[in-house]
Structures are given as C-alpha cells and as structure tokens.
Design an enzyme around this catalytic site. Sequence first.
Site, PDB file in Angstrom:
ATOM      1  N   ARG A 168     -25.821  10.111  28.008  1.00 31.16           N
ATOM      2  CA  ARG A 168     -25.989  11.573  28.092  1.00 31.16           C
ATOM      3  C   ARG A 168     -24.731  12.270  27.573  1.00 31.16           C
ATOM      4  O   ARG A 168     -24.788  13.266  26.865  1.00 31.16           O
ATOM      5  CB  ARG A 168     -26.300  12.020  29.536  1.00 31.16           C
ATOM      6  CG  ARG A 168     -26.232  13.527  29.708  1.00 31.16           C
ATOM      7  CD  ARG A 168     -26.953  14.074  30.940  1.00 31.16           C
ATOM      8  NE  ARG A 168     -26.771  13.291  32.135  1.00 31.16           N
ATOM      9  CZ  ARG A 168     -25.641  13.236  32.868  1.00 31.16           C
ATOM     10  NH1 ARG A 168     -24.587  13.941  32.515  1.00 31.16           N
ATOM     11  NH2 ARG A 168     -25.582  12.477  33.938  1.00 31.16           N
ATOM     12  N   TYR A 170     -39.446  33.839  16.834  1.00 31.24           N
ATOM     13  CA  TYR A 170     -40.318  32.792  17.372  1.00 31.24           C
ATOM     14  C   TYR A 170     -40.724  33.146  18.812  1.00 31.24           C
ATOM     15  O   TYR A 170     -39.867  33.466  19.643  1.00 31.24           O
ATOM     16  CB  TYR A 170     -39.588  31.441  17.310  1.00 31.24           C
ATOM     17  CG  TYR A 170     -40.350  30.348  18.010  1.00 31.24           C
ATOM     18  CD1 TYR A 170     -41.665  30.066  17.653  1.00 31.24           C
ATOM     19  CD2 TYR A 170     -39.778  29.625  19.047  1.00 31.24           C
ATOM     20  CE1 TYR A 170     -42.389  29.091  18.318  1.00 31.24           C
ATOM     21  CE2 TYR A 170     -40.489  28.642  19.706  1.00 31.24           C
ATOM     22  CZ  TYR A 170     -41.795  28.383  19.340  1.00 31.24           C
ATOM     23  OH  TYR A 170     -42.508  27.422  20.010  1.00 31.24           O
ATOM     24  N   ASP A 219     -30.351  31.701  14.450  1.00 32.39           N
ATOM     25  CA  ASP A 219     -31.360  30.647  14.358  1.00 32.39           C
ATOM     26  C   ASP A 219     -31.621  30.427  12.873  1.00 32.39           C
ATOM     27  O   ASP A 219     -32.240  31.254  12.213  1.00 32.39           O
ATOM     28  CB  ASP A 219     -32.636  31.076  15.104  1.00 32.39           C
ATOM     29  CG  ASP A 219     -33.697  29.980  15.123  1.00 32.39           C
ATOM     30  OD1 ASP A 219     -33.718  29.152  14.185  1.00 32.39           O
ATOM     31  OD2 ASP A 219     -34.514  29.959  16.057  1.00 32.39           O
TER      32      ASP A 219
END
Length: 382
Positions: free
Chosen positions: A46, A98, A171
Amino acid sequence: MKIETRLAQAGLCTDQATGAISTPIYQTTTFRHPAVGVSTGYDYSRTGNPTRQVLEATVADLEQGDRGFAFASGMAAITAVLMMFSSGDHLLVSDDLYGGTYRVLERNFRQFGLSVDYVDTSDLTAVAGKIRLGETKAILVETPTNPLMKITDLAAIAALAKQHGILTIVDNTFMTPYLQRPLELGADIVLHSGSKYLGGHNDVISGLVVTAAKELSERIGFIANSTGAILGPQDSWLMLRGIKTLALRLEKQQQNAQFIAEWLTRQRIVTKVHYPGLPDHPNHAVQARQSSGFGAMLSFRVADPDWVAKIINRVKIITYAESLGGVETLITYPIKQTHGDIPAEVREQIGVTADLIRLSVGIEDVNDLIADLEQAMAGGEL
Ligand SMILES: Cc1ncc(COP(=O)(O)O)c(C=O)c1O
C-alpha cells in the site's frame, strides 16, 4: 528525449537482476527486511510497490511534475485530491464536467463541510467573480469539458488562482500529457482517469495524480498511503503497457475525430457539433495555443431528441457504452449515462440536454465509422 520516445520506453528495463525489458509485476503485499532496522526501501505494497512506482514515475515524467500517484480509479484519484481540503473550504469547479465528479462533490464531500460553486471556467471574469477571499482554496478545471468540449485557458486560470493563493487542479483525462501539460502552464495538480486514453484499451480502471511541487507531493503521498485506494501491481503493469502506444493511438484517434466532426457538420439532422478542432469552436484558438492537438472526443446535437435512441440502437461498428479513450469507438448518451446523476434542471442549464450524443473516436478505419453513422442516421430519414 521527445515525448514519443519517453512513452514508448515507459518502464523499459527496470529489472536489474534479469534485464527483462517489460517491467516485472511485483505481486506481493509485503517485503522481507534483511535485519532489524534495515529495509530494501519497500515495506508494504500500500505504501510502495515497485511496479506501481514505475507507473508513477512515468506519469510524473510525462506531465513534467514532481511526483506521480496511481489510484484504483479516476474517482479514487479525485477523492484523494479532495481530501486535502477541510470543512469550510470553498472550491470552484467547471460547471460542465464528468457527472461522477459532480456526484462525489455533492453527495460525499458536502457532508464534510466542503462548499462548491460550479462556474463556466472558460469565462475568466465569471471565475474571478466567484472567488471568496480566504475561503476559496482551489479551482478544479476540466478542459475540454465533458461532454460539451468547452475550453478553459489554463495559463490564465492558473495566473488568476496564484494571485489569490488558490490551487489550480486540472482533470487532464481528455487530453493526456501527450497533447496538453497543465503543470507547464502553471497548474499545481493534474489528475486523470487512467481508465481512458492512458490505459487506452478499455480493459483497466485506474486513476493518476501528478503534483507540481514537493509540499503537494507529500500531502497527496500521505493521503494515498493513509486512505489506501492505490492501484494494484497487475493493473499498474497494464497501464504501463497501454501508455507505450499513447502517441500512435491519439494521433490516429484525433485524425479520425476531426474527419467525423467535419462530416457531422454537413449532416442535415445535426444541429451542432462540439469539437475544439472545428475552426468555429469558440475557443479553437486557445486550444491550439495550449495543446498540441484537439483530441478525439466530440459531441453533437440532433434536431429531434427522439432520434437519439434510434441512432444509438442502429449503430453496428460503434459500441453503445459508457466510457471513452479506448481504441474502439464508443457512443454515449450523456443524460442517461455519464451525467445521469446531475439533476435535470442543472443539466438543462449547462446544455447537457436530450438531443446530445457523445462520441469517443477510436482507431478504426474512418470510412467504416462514417458508414456506420450514416446508416444509423438513415440518410437523415429517421
Ligand atoms: C473526465 C473524467 N474524469 C474522471 C473520471 C472518473 O474516472 P474513473 O471512471 O476511472 O473512476 C471520468 C470517467 O468517465 C472522466 O470522464
């Protein structure tokens, strides 16, 4: 090295032991420590995994940033970035974006006290008018927007944000670093749905974040490790494999998109084509200045909304599916799919209406795609 070379050689020859030219997949949760107090540099996947790190270094290099971070999805990447903010902070966000980003802001982050205003980020004056001194902490921009292909002048937005000590977050999913590098234009953070062009084959869900400077890298790195929505090694490898051909794919895709956009403008039943590569697009010049291409996403409107379902049901080569950026051409109905979670009145206001169809143009032969659209539109006799 030019970006085409860096793309093709992403992750090349990282295995010192064998010289394998494809990045090895380190499918492991943990790493043996040679002795107490001694580490190989890896402790737990992780926190850091060698395969994921090659992908992260690759995207940081492509976006010309300080560090890259790979997440389990684009939404996980956006969530990690939003976790930098605290209750009481105010964000300005592109109004046409989005639907999932809208949903996470409205349904998840509002409950933690983040406040959001949606604004047309292609209108600098409108953005400046919405800044709340001391409260606004970031401007989150999609450009081109999804699905109306509005273009924001990134250098101008980043300069405005800097004046007010605000972060600019972009983005960059639709453009990719091959066509547009927001950090070079002054943005602080770039993020991607890697499930789209970077992966490129509609076979992996992933998200990426690249930070411009060390302080931001540390904050995102901490969130990635503490909240844990990281990308697995198999999917990191698939992303690296996809990235290698990004330049070739996008060149062909945007060439096809330009051709289809121009063809659509000549169809009787089409009332509007939204594609920044068309010279009459309101921000064609801004896009030409800040990017090296116009991308392969477009949307168009038909004269009668009842025709939308007919067209979508009739396409044979083009697939009716909800995603974008892969080698296969996909057709999407935004009000039913990607933007279904945006309230109807908000959609109406921004122009995501029942007559709008979105196309993600692939690498097929463009004449096959045109023939498919032509038969689906049945020569205008729907
Ligand atoms: C522009 C944009 N950003 C983010 C996302 C979310 O990415 P993901 O589906 O990988 O979670 C999408 C998904 O369609 C998108 O189109």
